[in-house]
Scaffold this motif. Sequence first.
Motif, PDB file in Angstrom:
ATOM      1  N   THR A  11     -15.557 -19.086  -2.307  1.00  0.00           N
ATOM      2  CA  THR A  11     -14.930 -19.977  -1.323  1.00  0.00           C
ATOM      3  C   THR A  11     -15.485 -19.722   0.074  1.00  0.00           C
ATOM      4  N   ARG A  12     -15.627 -18.461   0.424  1.00  0.00           N
ATOM      5  CA  ARG A  12     -16.178 -18.122   1.748  1.00  0.00           C
ATOM      6  C   ARG A  12     -17.629 -18.577   1.870  1.00  0.00           C
ATOM      7  N   LEU A  13     -18.412 -18.348   0.821  1.00  0.00           N
ATOM      8  CA  LEU A  13     -19.814 -18.772   0.858  1.00  0.00           C
ATOM      9  C   LEU A  13     -19.908 -20.289   0.962  1.00  0.00           C
ATOM     10  N   ARG A  14     -19.030 -20.985   0.263  1.00  0.00           N
ATOM     11  CA  ARG A  14     -19.011 -22.454   0.324  1.00  0.00           C
ATOM     12  C   ARG A  14     -18.598 -22.932   1.709  1.00  0.00           C
ATOM     13  N   ASP A  15     -17.565 -22.330   2.272  1.00  0.00           N
ATOM     14  CA  ASP A  15     -17.098 -22.750   3.596  1.00  0.00           C
ATOM     15  C   ASP A  15     -18.159 -22.498   4.665  1.00  0.00           C
ATOM     16  N   ASN A  16     -18.934 -21.444   4.472  1.00  0.00           N
ATOM     17  CA  ASN A  16     -19.991 -21.099   5.429  1.00  0.00           C
ATOM     18  C   ASN A  16     -21.206 -22.003   5.280  1.00  0.00           C
ATOM     19  N   PRO A  18     -21.540 -25.508   3.147  1.00  0.00           N
ATOM     20  CA  PRO A  18     -20.991 -26.471   2.184  1.00  0.00           C
ATOM     21  C   PRO A  18     -22.033 -27.222   1.357  1.00  0.00           C
ATOM     22  N   HIS A  19     -23.235 -27.387   1.894  1.00  0.00           N
ATOM     23  CA  HIS A  19     -24.246 -28.183   1.176  1.00  0.00           C
ATOM     24  C   HIS A  19     -25.568 -27.410   1.104  1.00  0.00           C
ATOM     25  N   PRO A  20     -25.597 -26.330   0.350  1.00  0.00           N
ATOM     26  CA  PRO A  20     -26.811 -25.514   0.287  1.00  0.00           C
ATOM     27  C   PRO A  20     -27.891 -26.170  -0.566  1.00  0.00           C
ATOM     28  N   THR A  21     -29.130 -25.821  -0.278  1.00  0.00           N
ATOM     29  CA  THR A  21     -30.226 -26.296  -1.119  1.00  0.00           C
ATOM     30  C   THR A  21     -31.372 -25.303  -1.021  1.00  0.00           C
ATOM     31  N   THR A  22     -32.398 -25.541  -1.770  1.00  0.00           N
ATOM     32  CA  THR A  22     -33.559 -24.660  -1.737  1.00  0.00           C
ATOM     33  C   THR A  22     -34.276 -24.747  -0.393  1.00  0.00           C
ATOM     34  N   LEU A 126     -33.662 -28.149 -12.943  1.00  0.00           N
ATOM     35  CA  LEU A 126     -32.491 -28.846 -13.478  1.00  0.00           C
ATOM     36  C   LEU A 126     -31.348 -28.859 -12.465  1.00  0.00           C
ATOM     37  N   ASN A 127     -31.187 -27.756 -11.752  1.00  0.00           N
ATOM     38  CA  ASN A 127     -30.110 -27.658 -10.770  1.00  0.00           C
ATOM     39  C   ASN A 127     -30.393 -28.470  -9.515  1.00  0.00           C
ATOM     40  N   THR A 128     -31.575 -28.244  -8.924  1.00  0.00           N
ATOM     41  CA  THR A 128     -31.865 -28.808  -7.607  1.00  0.00           C
ATOM     42  C   THR A 128     -32.312 -30.266  -7.665  1.00  0.00           C
ATOM     43  N   ALA A 129     -33.061 -30.626  -8.693  1.00  0.00           N
ATOM     44  CA  ALA A 129     -33.539 -32.008  -8.800  1.00  0.00           C
ATOM     45  C   ALA A 129     -32.537 -32.914  -9.502  1.00  0.00           C
ATOM     46  N   PHE A 130     -31.789 -32.335 -10.467  1.00  0.00           N
ATOM     47  CA  PHE A 130     -30.936 -33.179 -11.304  1.00  0.00           C
ATOM     48  C   PHE A 130     -29.442 -32.846 -11.241  1.00  0.00           C
ATOM     49  N   GLY A 131     -29.080 -31.817 -10.457  1.00  0.00           N
ATOM     50  CA  GLY A 131     -27.667 -31.509 -10.265  1.00  0.00           C
ATOM     51  C   GLY A 131     -26.979 -30.823 -11.424  1.00  0.00           C
ATOM     52  N   TRP A 132     -27.742 -30.201 -12.300  1.00  0.00           N
ATOM     53  CA  TRP A 132     -27.127 -29.482 -13.423  1.00  0.00           C
ATOM     54  C   TRP A 132     -26.438 -28.207 -12.921  1.00  0.00           C
ATOM     55  N   ALA A 169     -16.277 -23.971 -12.641  1.00  0.00           N
ATOM     56  CA  ALA A 169     -17.091 -25.192 -12.657  1.00  0.00           C
ATOM     57  C   ALA A 169     -17.308 -25.773 -11.259  1.00  0.00           C
ATOM     58  N   ALA A 170     -16.289 -25.704 -10.417  1.00  0.00           N
ATOM     59  CA  ALA A 170     -16.372 -26.298  -9.077  1.00  0.00           C
ATOM     60  C   ALA A 170     -17.450 -25.656  -8.209  1.00  0.00           C
ATOM     61  N   PHE A 171     -17.855 -24.433  -8.555  1.00  0.00           N
ATOM     62  CA  PHE A 171     -18.841 -23.699  -7.746  1.00  0.00           C
ATOM     63  C   PHE A 171     -20.211 -23.596  -8.416  1.00  0.00           C
ATOM     64  N   LYS A 172     -20.330 -24.013  -9.665  1.00  0.00           N
ATOM     65  CA  LYS A 172     -21.538 -23.706 -10.445  1.00  0.00           C
ATOM     66  C   LYS A 172     -22.814 -24.351  -9.894  1.00  0.00           C
ATOM     67  N   VAL A 173     -22.733 -25.581  -9.440  1.00  0.00           N
ATOM     68  CA  VAL A 173     -23.948 -26.272  -8.991  1.00  0.00           C
ATOM     69  C   VAL A 173     -24.574 -25.579  -7.782  1.00  0.00           C
ATOM     70  N   ASP A 174     -23.740 -25.055  -6.886  1.00  0.00           N
ATOM     71  CA  ASP A 174     -24.260 -24.481  -5.639  1.00  0.00           C
ATOM     72  C   ASP A 174     -24.368 -22.962  -5.645  1.00  0.00           C
ATOM     73  N   CYS A 175     -23.832 -22.320  -6.671  1.00  0.00           N
ATOM     74  CA  CYS A 175     -23.783 -20.851  -6.716  1.00  0.00           C
ATOM     75  C   CYS A 175     -25.161 -20.214  -6.546  1.00  0.00           C
ATOM     76  N   HIS A 176     -26.150 -20.751  -7.228  1.00  0.00           N
ATOM     77  CA  HIS A 176     -27.523 -20.221  -7.150  1.00  0.00           C
ATOM     78  C   HIS A 176     -28.007 -20.163  -5.701  1.00  0.00           C
ATOM     79  N   HIS A 177     -27.792 -21.230  -4.965  1.00  0.00           N
ATOM     80  CA  HIS A 177     -28.286 -21.297  -3.590  1.00  0.00           C
ATOM     81  C   HIS A 177     -27.529 -20.343  -2.674  1.00  0.00           C
ATOM     82  N   TRP A 178     -26.208 -20.252  -2.835  1.00  0.00           N
ATOM     83  CA  TRP A 178     -25.429 -19.330  -1.991  1.00  0.00           C
ATOM     84  C   TRP A 178     -25.886 -17.896  -2.174  1.00  0.00           C
ATOM     85  N   PHE A 179     -26.064 -17.486  -3.420  1.00  0.00           N
ATOM     86  CA  PHE A 179     -26.432 -16.099  -3.679  1.00  0.00           C
ATOM     87  C   PHE A 179     -27.865 -15.780  -3.263  1.00  0.00           C
TER      88      PHE A 179
END
Length: 211
Positions: A11-16, A18-22, A126-132, A169-179
């Motif tokens: 939650t903290r990583l998301r709030d800091n 919200p829209h992470p990417t490569t 799969l994650n970044t191009a297709f949102g898996w 599930a709510a965090f799975k798409v962006d988890c890779h980028h936050w970490f």
Amino acid sequence: MNKEKRIEILTRLRDNNPHPTTELVFNSPFELLIAVLLSAQATDVSVNKATAKLYPVANTPEAMLALGVDGVKSYIKTIGLFNSKAENVIKTCRLLIERHNSVVPEDRAALEALPGVGRKTANVVLNTAFGWPTIAVDTHIFRVCNRTRFAPGKNVDLVEEKLLKVVPAAFKVDCHHWFILHGRYTCVARKPRCGACIIEDLCEYADKTEI
């Protein structure tokens, strides 16, 4: 680490952020695929410098194939392992044309069948191009998950397996980028910047620093 603590970290990583990417620069799934392929044992910065010159000349499988191995090498020679990477790029482009109508497949098995593309690269695409909701584990993510005890594991496959189980599930798409960003800029390898870390109080690392 318990479930409540993990959710608070996410939650903290998301709030800091919200829209992470490569941090790789790309404008299409093909450009992303090639950039990720080139990024093995290389920095995103070095890859972006090379592709900034390469992509205006060749940003489709056909155009890249037309350059040939030596042509690709001339653009990526500043990147580590450029000889083998250039060969894999050309082989991959040929297979994309022959098997997939020049389109990057949204399919794990098909991606992993491409030369130079392993599970981690397939996960990123799969994650970044297709949102898996895939979680690619690189050295940064492996370090963060073991150091914090968020998802400890002896190798990247075990860490990925654990992350897929414990990340909601709510965090799975962006988890890779936050970490990966956390590992790249805060939880760095030599001396983590614990004093500047937004999850320091939740982290279970025993040897925290004051930086």
